[in-house]
Design a protein around this motif. Structure first.
Motif, PDB file in Angstrom:
ATOM      1  N   ALA A 229       0.841  -1.211   0.000  1.00 28.27           N
ATOM      2  CA  ALA A 229       0.000   0.000   0.000  1.00 28.27           C
ATOM      3  C   ALA A 229       0.868   1.250   0.000  1.00 28.27           C
ATOM      4  O   ALA A 229       0.564   2.227  -0.695  1.00 28.27           O
ATOM      5  CB  ALA A 229      -0.920  -0.019   1.215  1.00 28.27           C
ATOM      6  N   ARG A 230       1.970   1.199   0.757  1.00 27.97           N
ATOM      7  CA  ARG A 230       2.853   2.374   0.807  1.00 27.97           C
ATOM      8  C   ARG A 230       3.466   2.659  -0.551  1.00 27.97           C
ATOM      9  O   ARG A 230       3.588   3.818  -0.952  1.00 27.97           O
ATOM     10  CB  ARG A 230       3.943   2.154   1.865  1.00 27.97           C
ATOM     11  N   THR A 231       3.850   1.603  -1.269  1.00 29.90           N
ATOM     12  CA  THR A 231       4.437   1.840  -2.604  1.00 29.90           C
ATOM     13  C   THR A 231       3.394   2.382  -3.583  1.00 29.90           C
ATOM     14  O   THR A 231       3.746   2.888  -4.637  1.00 29.90           O
ATOM     15  CB  THR A 231       5.056   0.555  -3.203  1.00 29.90           C
ATOM     16  N   ALA A 234       0.113   5.246  -0.304  1.00 26.43           N
ATOM     17  CA  ALA A 234      -0.670   5.348   0.934  1.00 26.43           C
ATOM     18  C   ALA A 234       0.223   5.809   2.089  1.00 26.43           C
ATOM     19  O   ALA A 234       1.285   5.222   2.316  1.00 26.43           O
ATOM     20  CB  ALA A 234      -1.301   4.005   1.266  1.00 26.43           C
TER      21      ALA A 234
ATOM     22  N   ALA B  72       8.423   5.987   0.881  1.00 25.27           N
ATOM     23  CA  ALA B  72       7.908   5.086  -0.175  1.00 25.27           C
ATOM     24  C   ALA B  72       6.631   5.618  -0.808  1.00 25.27           C
ATOM     25  O   ALA B  72       6.459   5.554  -2.033  1.00 25.27           O
ATOM     26  CB  ALA B  72       7.662   3.710   0.414  1.00 25.27           C
ATOM     27  N   HIS B  73       5.725   6.166   0.029  1.00 22.07           N
ATOM     28  CA  HIS B  73       4.432   6.575  -0.526  1.00 22.07           C
ATOM     29  C   HIS B  73       4.527   7.827  -1.388  1.00 22.07           C
ATOM     30  O   HIS B  73       3.600   8.151  -2.122  1.00 22.07           O
ATOM     31  CB  HIS B  73       3.394   6.733   0.585  1.00 22.07           C
ATOM     32  N   LYS B  76       6.124   6.450  -5.052  1.00 17.57           N
ATOM     33  CA  LYS B  76       5.095   5.786  -5.860  1.00 17.57           C
ATOM     34  C   LYS B  76       5.707   4.968  -7.005  1.00 17.57           C
ATOM     35  O   LYS B  76       5.320   5.115  -8.157  1.00 17.57           O
ATOM     36  CB  LYS B  76       4.088   6.805  -6.371  1.00 17.57           C
ATOM     37  N   PHE B  77       6.706   4.147  -6.660  1.00 17.08           N
ATOM     38  CA  PHE B  77       7.238   3.193  -7.625  1.00 17.08           C
ATOM     39  C   PHE B  77       6.329   1.960  -7.540  1.00 17.08           C
ATOM     40  O   PHE B  77       6.114   1.427  -6.454  1.00 17.08           O
ATOM     41  CB  PHE B  77       8.663   2.763  -7.250  1.00 17.08           C
ATOM     42  N   PHE B  87      -4.673  -7.448  -1.465  1.00 16.37           N
ATOM     43  CA  PHE B  87      -5.522  -7.213  -0.294  1.00 16.37           C
ATOM     44  C   PHE B  87      -6.708  -8.177  -0.324  1.00 16.37           C
ATOM     45  O   PHE B  87      -7.575  -8.070  -1.199  1.00 16.37           O
ATOM     46  CB  PHE B  87      -6.019  -5.768  -0.280  1.00 16.37           C
ATOM     47  N   TYR B  98      -6.826   0.504  -6.240  1.00 16.96           N
ATOM     48  CA  TYR B  98      -6.447   1.025  -4.910  1.00 16.96           C
ATOM     49  C   TYR B  98      -5.652   2.333  -4.980  1.00 16.96           C
ATOM     50  O   TYR B  98      -6.007   3.322  -4.338  1.00 16.96           O
ATOM     51  CB  TYR B  98      -5.641  -0.043  -4.154  1.00 16.96           C
ATOM     52  N   ILE B 102      -7.145   5.934  -3.428  1.00 17.84           N
ATOM     53  CA  ILE B 102      -6.511   6.667  -2.304  1.00 17.84           C
ATOM     54  C   ILE B 102      -5.843   7.945  -2.798  1.00 17.84           C
ATOM     55  O   ILE B 102      -5.568   8.849  -2.020  1.00 17.84           O
ATOM     56  CB  ILE B 102      -5.487   5.803  -1.521  1.00 17.84           C
ATOM     57  N   GLN B 150      -0.890   3.197 -11.057  1.00 13.74           N
ATOM     58  CA  GLN B 150      -0.499   4.578 -10.730  1.00 13.74           C
ATOM     59  C   GLN B 150       0.481   5.147 -11.762  1.00 13.74           C
ATOM     60  O   GLN B 150       1.052   6.223 -11.542  1.00 13.74           O
ATOM     61  CB  GLN B 150       0.119   4.614  -9.336  1.00 13.74           C
TER      62      GLN B 150
END
Lengths: 327, 350
Positions: A229-231, A234, B72-73, B76-77, B87, B98, B102, B150
Motif C-alpha cells: 500500500a505504501r508503494t 498510501a 515510499a508513498h 510511488k514506484f 488485499f 487502490y 486513495i 499509478q
C-alpha cells in the motif's frame, strides 16, 4: 467350531477395543453433559424462574409467575401513578461504561500489540509473559491500587498540588475546564468520583485481555500488505485505515464485543469510582440479591434483562460483521 | 540520460553488511535483472529503491533528483511482491483501483481504469472476484495491474515468478517482457533464476554476498563472465584449477593453451562451457583423455559426463549434430579450444 473362533484376530482386537472404549467415552460424555446442565443451565433456569417470583414485604420471596418485576424494570415501581426509568438508566450506564471502556482498551491495545509483533521473538515472549501475569491480579486488587493512585489525599491530586501543577492549570485557565468536566473542586483536581476514573480503571482491567486477544491476529498480519500500500502512495494512516484495520476486522470486533460483555458485569470499579446516580445494573443486582434491598426476584429480573441485552449486542455485532463482509 | 541511479548505496543491519557500497545505473525504459543467490542482498537493494528501507550510506537519484529521503508513498514506484501482497478484503477490481482511489480519483473513474488494466493483463471479466478465487498466475497478473495503475516511473518486481509452476513461469516471463516493452517503463526485477534473467532483461546485475559481481547484457554475462562466481552462477561450466606457465595453464600434468595474461606461477581457475568443449577426432591443442561415466539424453541436446585427467568434464552436443556413439565406460578424448577457455585468478583460502 464356536462363533468366537470364527472371528479373526484383528476383528477380535477391534471388538475388544470397542467394548473397552465405548462405555468409558459414554460415561465421560454423560458426566460432562451433566456437569454443564448442573453448573450452567440449571443455575440460569433457576434465575429465570426466580425472576417471575414475588417479594413478600418484611420477609423473603415466594415462587410465583408474575410479570411485575419486568414491568417494574421498564416503567418503575410507582406505575401506573408515575413512570420512572431508574432501572433503565442503570442499564444505560452499564452500557455507557462498558462500551467506552472496551473501546478505549481496544484502541490503546491495538497500536501497542502492533508494535509488539514487530519486536524480536524474545522481546515479544517477555512482554507476553508480563501481560499474562498481570491477569492474575484480581479486580479488587487493581481497584485498590487505582483508588490509592486517584485518591484526593495521597494520590495524583496531591502530586498535582505539591508540584504546582494545580496552580499552573489555574494560571493557564484549564482548571475551569476540568471543573466543568467534574474533574476538579474549587481547590484542587479530583478524580473520585468521576466517569474518567471509572472508565480508566475498567479499561485497565481488560487491557491485558485486549492485547492477548489481538496478538494472534496481528502477528499473522502480512507486513507486505502495508508495504504494498505504501508503494502505491498510501500514507501510514491510509495504510492503517484501508489495509490494517479491514484485515483484522473480525478479531477486532470479536475482542471489543468480548470485553464489552465482560465489562457489563463490572462491580467493584463502579462502586468505588462511579457516582451513586451512575451506578449500573450489576451493582443494582447485588443490592437486590445480597445487599440492602433483599429482593431476589427483581435482582434476577435485572440479571436476565442484562443477559438478553448483551446477547442482542452480540447478535447485532454479528450482523454488522456479516454486512461488512458482504460489502 | 539515466532514469535511476544509485551512488555508493549500502545497507547494514547491526554489524551485518547486507549490501556493500554499490553504484548502479538503470537506463530509462530498460529492464534490469538483479540476479544472485538467496541472501546476496538483491531484495534489500530493491527495497531501498522502493523506499521501504533507508540506505545506511549513499544516495538514490531519479532523473537527477535525489530521492533518498523521500518516503515510499511519495516515490510511488509500482512494486510487485514475492507473495503478491494482494488485499484479501478487496475484490480484484478494487485491488487494481487502490492507488487511484486513495489518490483522490473519482471511484467510478478509478474502477473503469482498473477494468482497462485488467484487460491489459488479460483478466477482463475477473474484476468482481475475490483474491482467494484466483490461481497463482492470475494473482500475479492482478499484482502487476495494481502496480501499474499509478503509472509508475519505475516498476519493481521482487521474485515475481517464484510462486508459479515451471510452465506458467516461462509463459509469464515472456508476457511480462512484452508488457514492459509495450509500456516502456524502467523496470527492475529481482530473481535468483538465471534463465528468467536471461529471458527478460536488457541488463543483468549479478550479485553475491552484498556485492555487485558484474553488470552487463545477458549474452556478455554468459560468454564473458567477469569472474568464476559469475561463470558458475550463470549457466553451466566446467572448472579446473591450475597454475599459469609459459602462456598457458598447467592443470595437474596437462598443459592447456589459453589466452590468459597472468603472471607465471599465478594460481588460476579455468572455466569452459559444456557446449564449447568437444568430443571429436579433429586435431588441435588441448586434447585430454577421458572416460565416459554417464550419458544423458535431454531431447534437444545430449550431455556426456566424463572423467578426465584434469577432473570431471561435462560436454553438451545439440540434437541434430553428429553425436559420438559413446557408452558408459568408453575411453575417448575431449578437446578444449583455447579461445573457449576463460581464465580467472584463484584466491586460495589462507
Amino acid at each position: 467350531m464356536t462363533v468366537a473362533n470364527d472371528i479373526s484376530l484383528p476383528d477380535r482386537v477391534q471388538s475388544a477395543n470397542k467394548t473397552s472404549t465405548f462405555p468409558a467415552k459414554s460415561v465421560l460424555l454423560g458426566f460432562l453433559t451433566s456437569a454443564i446442565v448442573v453448573f450452567c443451565v440449571f443455575p440460569f433456569l433457576l434465575v429465570l424462574a426466580i425472576s417471575f417470583g414475588r417479594k413478600v414485604d418484611g420477609a423473603a420471596w415466594v415462587w410465583d409467575f408474575t410479570l411485575e418485576n419486568y414491568q417494574r424494570f421498564f416503567v418503575g415501581v410507582l406505575w401506573p401513578q408515575e413512570v420512572t426509568f431508574l432501572y433503565l438508566q442503570q442499564l444505560y450506564y452499564s452500557f455507557y461504561f462498558a462500551v467506552i471502556a472496551s473501546l478505549l482498551a481496544v484502541v490503546t491495545a491495538l497500536p501497542f500489540t502492533l508494535a509488539l509483533t514487530r519486536l524480536s521473538r524474545r522481546a515479544q515472549a517477555i512482554w507476553l509473559v508480563f501481560i499474562l501475569s498481570s491477569l492474575s491480579l484480581s479486580e479488587v486488587f487493581i481497584v485498590m491500587g487505582w483508588d490509592i493512585l486517584l485518591s484526593n489525599n495521597s494520590g495524583l491530586p496531591k502530586l498535582f498540588k505539591e508540584t504546582g501543577l494545580t496552580a499552573w492549570l489555574k494560571e493557564v485557565g484549564w482548571f475551569q475546564t476540568l471543573r466543568d468536566w467534574g474533574l476538579a473542586n474549587p481547590r484542587n483536581v479530583k478524580f473520585k468520583t468521576s466517569d474518567f476514573a471509572t472508565i480508566l480503571t475498567m479499561s485497565y482491567l481488560v487491557w491485558p485481555y485486549a492485547v492477548i486477544l489481538l496478538y494472534p491476529a496481528l502477528s499473522r498480519l502480512d507486513p507486505s500488505l502495508g508495504e504494498a500500500a505504501r508503494t502505491m502512495g498510501a500514507s501510514r494512516w491510509t495504510v492503517t485505515r484501508t489495509v490494517t484495520l479491514p484485515s483484522i476486522r473480525l478479531p477486532l470486533m470479536g475482542t471489543t464485543l468480548l470485553l464489552f460483555v465482560f465489562l457489563l458485569g463490572t462491580y467493584v470499579s463502579i462502586t468505588v469510582f462511579a457516582a451513586p446516580n451512575k451506578h449500573t445494573t450489576a451493582v443494582a443486582i447485588y443490592a437486590n440479591i445480597r445487599g440492602a434491598n433483599l429482593n431476589a426476584p427483581f435482582g434476577a429480573t435485572q440479571a436476565i434483562i442484562l443477559l438478553i441485552s448483551a446477547s442482542v449486542c452480540l447478535y447485532l455485532g454479528h450482523l454488522l460483521n456479516r454486512r461488512a463482509e458482504g460489502r | 540520460m539515466h532514469g535511476l541511479e544509485l551512488k555508493g548505496v549500502s545497507k547494514s543491519f547491526g554489524n551485518t553488511r547486507a549490501v556493500e557500497p554499490t553504484d548502479l545505473k538503470f537506463a530509462k525504459g530498460e529492464l534490469t535483472a538483479l540476479l544472485g543467490p538467496s541472501g546476496c542482498g538483491k531484495t534489500t537493494l530493491l527495497r531501498m529503491i522502493a523506499g521501504l528501507e533507508d540506505p545506511s550510506v549513499g544516495s538514490i537519484l531519479l532523473e537527477g533528483q535525489n530521492i533518498t529521503a523521500l518516503p515510499a508513498h511519495k516515490r510511488k514506484f509500482g512494486m510487485v511482491f514475492q507473495n503478491f501482497a494482494l488485499f484479501p478484503h478487496y475484490s480484484v477490481r478494487e485491488n487494481v483501483a487502490y492507488s487511484l482511489t486513495i489518490g483522490g480519483v473519482d471511484k467510478r473513474t478509478a474502477l473503469d481504469e482498473a477494468n482497462n488494466l485488467l484487460e491489459t493483463v488479460q483478466l477482463g471479466g475477473f474484476g468482481d472476484r475475490r483474491i482467494g478465487e484466483l490461481s497463482g498466475g492470475q494473482r500475479q497478473r492482478v499484482a502487476i495491474a495494481r502496480a501499474l495503475a499509478q503509472e509508475p516511473e519505475v516498476f519493481l518486481l521482487d521474485e515475481p515468478m517464484s510462486a508459479l509452476d515451471a510452465k506458467l513461469r516461462e509463459e509469464m516471463q515472456v508476457e511480462l517482457r512484452l508488457l514492459q516493452q509495450k509500456l516502456g517503463i524502467t523496470t527492475i526485477v529481482v530473481t535468483h533464476d538465471q534463465r528468467e534473467a536471461m529471458t527478460m532483461a536488457d541488463q543483468i546485475v549479478v550479485m553475491s554476498n552484498g556485492r555487485v559481481e558484474q553488470i552487463a547484457k545477458p549474452q556478455v554475462i554468459y560468454h564473458q563472465p567477469a569472474n568464476a562466481f559469475v561463470a558458475d552462477f550463470i549457466g553451466k561450466a566446467n572448472f579446473f584449477d591450475g597454475v599459469c606457465k609459459d602462456g598457458g595453464v598447467l592443470v595437474g600434468e596437462n598443459f592447456l593453451q589459453t589466452a590468459s595474461n597472468f603472471r607465471t606461477e599465478s594460481p588460476v581457475r579455468i572455466a569452459i562451457r559444456p557446449e564449447r568443449a568437444f568430443i571429436d577426432f579433429d586435431p588441435g591443442a588441448n586434447r585430454v583423455a577421458a572416460k565416459v561415466m554417464f550419458v544423458r539424453d535431454l531431447g534437444p541436446m545430449r550431455e556426456y559426463h566424463l572423467q578426465s585427467d584434469i577432473g570431471p568434464i561435462i560436454v553438451e552436443h545439440a540434437a541434430g549434430e553428429t553425436n559420438p556413439e559413446l557408452r558408459n565406460g568408453d575411453a575417448t578424448t575431449v578437446r578444449l579450444p583455447p579461445d573457449a577457455l576463460q581464465v580467472f585468478p584463484r584466491y586460495e583460502a589462507a
